[in-house]
Design a protein around this motif. Structure first.
Motif, PDB file in Angstrom:
ATOM      1  N   SER A  45      63.785  39.787   6.198  1.00 35.07           N
ATOM      2  CA  SER A  45      62.335  39.726   6.018  1.00 35.07           C
ATOM      3  C   SER A  45      61.578  40.718   6.900  1.00 35.07           C
ATOM      4  CB  SER A  45      61.827  38.315   6.301  1.00 35.07           C
ATOM      5  OG  SER A  45      62.034  38.004   7.665  1.00 35.07           O
ATOM      6  N   ILE A  46      62.234  41.287   7.899  1.00 33.80           N
ATOM      7  CA  ILE A  46      61.583  42.232   8.804  1.00 33.80           C
ATOM      8  C   ILE A  46      62.445  43.483   8.923  1.00 33.80           C
ATOM      9  CG2 ILE A  46      60.765  42.648  11.147  1.00 33.80           C
ATOM     10  CD1 ILE A  46      60.335  39.621  11.392  1.00 33.80           C
ATOM     11  N   CYS A  47      61.826  44.635   8.733  1.00 34.34           N
ATOM     12  CA  CYS A  47      62.520  45.911   8.878  1.00 34.34           C
ATOM     13  C   CYS A  47      61.864  46.689  10.003  1.00 34.34           C
ATOM     14  CB  CYS A  47      62.446  46.700   7.577  1.00 34.34           C
ATOM     15  SG  CYS A  47      63.091  48.376   7.730  1.00 34.34           S
ATOM     16  N   THR A  48      62.653  47.081  10.971  1.00 37.63           N
ATOM     17  CA  THR A  48      62.182  47.922  12.063  1.00 37.63           C
ATOM     18  C   THR A  48      62.662  49.329  11.797  1.00 37.63           C
ATOM     19  OG1 THR A  48      62.389  46.043  13.566  1.00 37.63           O
ATOM     20  CG2 THR A  48      62.172  48.223  14.562  1.00 37.63           C
ATOM     21  N   ALA A  49      61.718  50.260  11.651  1.00 35.42           N
ATOM     22  CA  ALA A  49      62.055  51.643  11.334  1.00 35.42           C
ATOM     23  C   ALA A  49      61.663  52.539  12.503  1.00 35.42           C
ATOM     24  CB  ALA A  49      61.339  52.089  10.074  1.00 35.42           C
ATOM     25  N   TYR A  50      62.554  53.443  12.867  1.00 38.26           N
ATOM     26  CA  TYR A  50      62.301  54.395  13.940  1.00 38.26           C
ATOM     27  C   TYR A  50      62.032  55.756  13.316  1.00 38.26           C
ATOM     28  CZ  TYR A  50      64.008  50.749  16.978  1.00 38.26           C
ATOM     29  OH  TYR A  50      64.157  49.566  17.631  1.00 38.26           O
ATOM     30  N   LEU A  51      60.872  56.325  13.644  1.00 38.48           N
ATOM     31  CA  LEU A  51      60.437  57.582  13.053  1.00 38.48           C
ATOM     32  C   LEU A  51      60.525  58.711  14.067  1.00 38.48           C
ATOM     33  CD1 LEU A  51      57.182  56.354  11.277  1.00 38.48           C
ATOM     34  CD2 LEU A  51      59.489  56.444  10.362  1.00 38.48           C
ATOM     35  N   SER A  52      61.024  59.832  13.615  1.00 41.27           N
ATOM     36  CA  SER A  52      61.052  61.044  14.420  1.00 41.27           C
ATOM     37  C   SER A  52      60.005  61.989  13.846  1.00 41.27           C
ATOM     38  CB  SER A  52      62.436  61.679  14.370  1.00 41.27           C
ATOM     39  OG  SER A  52      62.445  62.870  15.108  1.00 41.27           O
ATOM     40  N   VAL A  53      59.103  62.469  14.702  1.00 40.39           N
ATOM     41  CA  VAL A  53      57.999  63.304  14.254  1.00 40.39           C
ATOM     42  C   VAL A  53      58.144  64.693  14.868  1.00 40.39           C
ATOM     43  CG1 VAL A  53      55.488  63.565  14.216  1.00 40.39           C
ATOM     44  CG2 VAL A  53      56.508  61.286  14.132  1.00 40.39           C
ATOM     45  N   PHE A  54      58.010  65.704  14.016  1.00 37.98           N
ATOM     46  CA  PHE A  54      58.008  67.084  14.498  1.00 37.98           C
ATOM     47  C   PHE A  54      56.711  67.725  14.071  1.00 37.98           C
ATOM     48  CE2 PHE A  54      58.757  71.611  14.054  1.00 37.98           C
ATOM     49  CZ  PHE A  54      59.275  71.900  15.302  1.00 37.98           C
ATOM     50  N   PRO A  55      55.934  68.308  14.920  1.00 38.03           N
ATOM     51  CA  PRO A  55      56.084  68.472  16.360  1.00 38.03           C
ATOM     52  C   PRO A  55      55.796  67.165  17.096  1.00 38.03           C
ATOM     53  CG  PRO A  55      54.021  69.438  15.652  1.00 38.03           C
ATOM     54  CD  PRO A  55      54.735  68.974  14.415  1.00 38.03           C
ATOM     55  N   SER A  56      56.494  66.958  18.190  1.00 40.71           N
ATOM     56  CA  SER A  56      56.421  65.678  18.907  1.00 40.71           C
ATOM     57  C   SER A  56      55.073  65.448  19.576  1.00 40.71           C
ATOM     58  CB  SER A  56      57.543  65.588  19.928  1.00 40.71           C
ATOM     59  OG  SER A  56      57.445  66.641  20.859  1.00 40.71           O
ATOM     60  N   GLU A  57      54.239  66.488  19.690  1.00 40.21           N
ATOM     61  CA  GLU A  57      52.918  66.317  20.292  1.00 40.21           C
ATOM     62  C   GLU A  57      52.023  65.448  19.407  1.00 40.21           C
ATOM     63  OE1 GLU A  57      54.067  69.663  19.727  1.00 40.21           O
ATOM     64  OE2 GLU A  57      55.012  69.614  21.711  1.00 40.21           O
ATOM     65  N   ARG A  58      52.285  65.433  18.128  1.00 46.91           N
ATOM     66  CA  ARG A  58      51.457  64.667  17.191  1.00 46.91           C
ATOM     67  C   ARG A  58      52.055  63.302  16.870  1.00 46.91           C
ATOM     68  NH1 ARG A  58      49.367  68.065  12.313  1.00 46.91           N
ATOM     69  NH2 ARG A  58      48.195  66.147  12.091  1.00 46.91           N
ATOM     70  N   ALA A  59      53.067  62.893  17.614  1.00 41.95           N
ATOM     71  CA  ALA A  59      53.777  61.647  17.304  1.00 41.95           C
ATOM     72  C   ALA A  59      52.860  60.435  17.393  1.00 41.95           C
ATOM     73  CB  ALA A  59      54.979  61.486  18.226  1.00 41.95           C
TER      74      ALA A  59
END
Length: 111
Positions: A45-59
């Motif tokens: 019932s719960i999904c934990t998603a880890y996001l990687s953002v490029f460029p990391s300054e805008r994460a």
């Protein structure tokens, strides 16, 4: 330890979420969001998603935007996977900063 069903659902969610983010970030030039890992609760019932953002300054900006549009993302995910799962999981998004950590370690080793 995750069970086989949890792993299958987690892979499915990771794939579909990455396709959703890929289509959404095409409109934002110079930003790339990828889903690095997903975890699903035992009752799916719960999904934990880890996001990687490029460029990391805008994460931080991107993760705030994603959390603000969480219901729309869940709805779009539901339209894609409704025939494969019984319950569309609640989504939780976090920043995966492991690449920044690796870069930091490399810089320290070079000194």
């Amino acid at each position: 330890m995750q069970e086989t069903r949890q792993n299958k659902v987690a892979r499915l969610l990771q794939k579909e979420l990455s396709l959703i983010f890929q289509s959404q970030t095409r409109m934002m030039h110079g930003v790339m969001v990828s889903v690095t890992r997903t975890k699903v609760s035992p009752d799916l019932s719960i999904c934990t998603a880890y996001l990687s953002v490029f460029p990391s300054e805008r994460a931080e900006e991107i993760i705030e935007n994603v959390n603000a549009n969480q219901k729309t993302i869940r709805y779009e995910l539901g339209t894609r996977i409704r025939s494969q799962v019984r319950i569309i999981p609640e989504l939780r998004f976090f920043i995966d900063d492991s690449l920044d950590y690796i870069d930091h370690i490399d810089e320290l080793l070079k000194k």
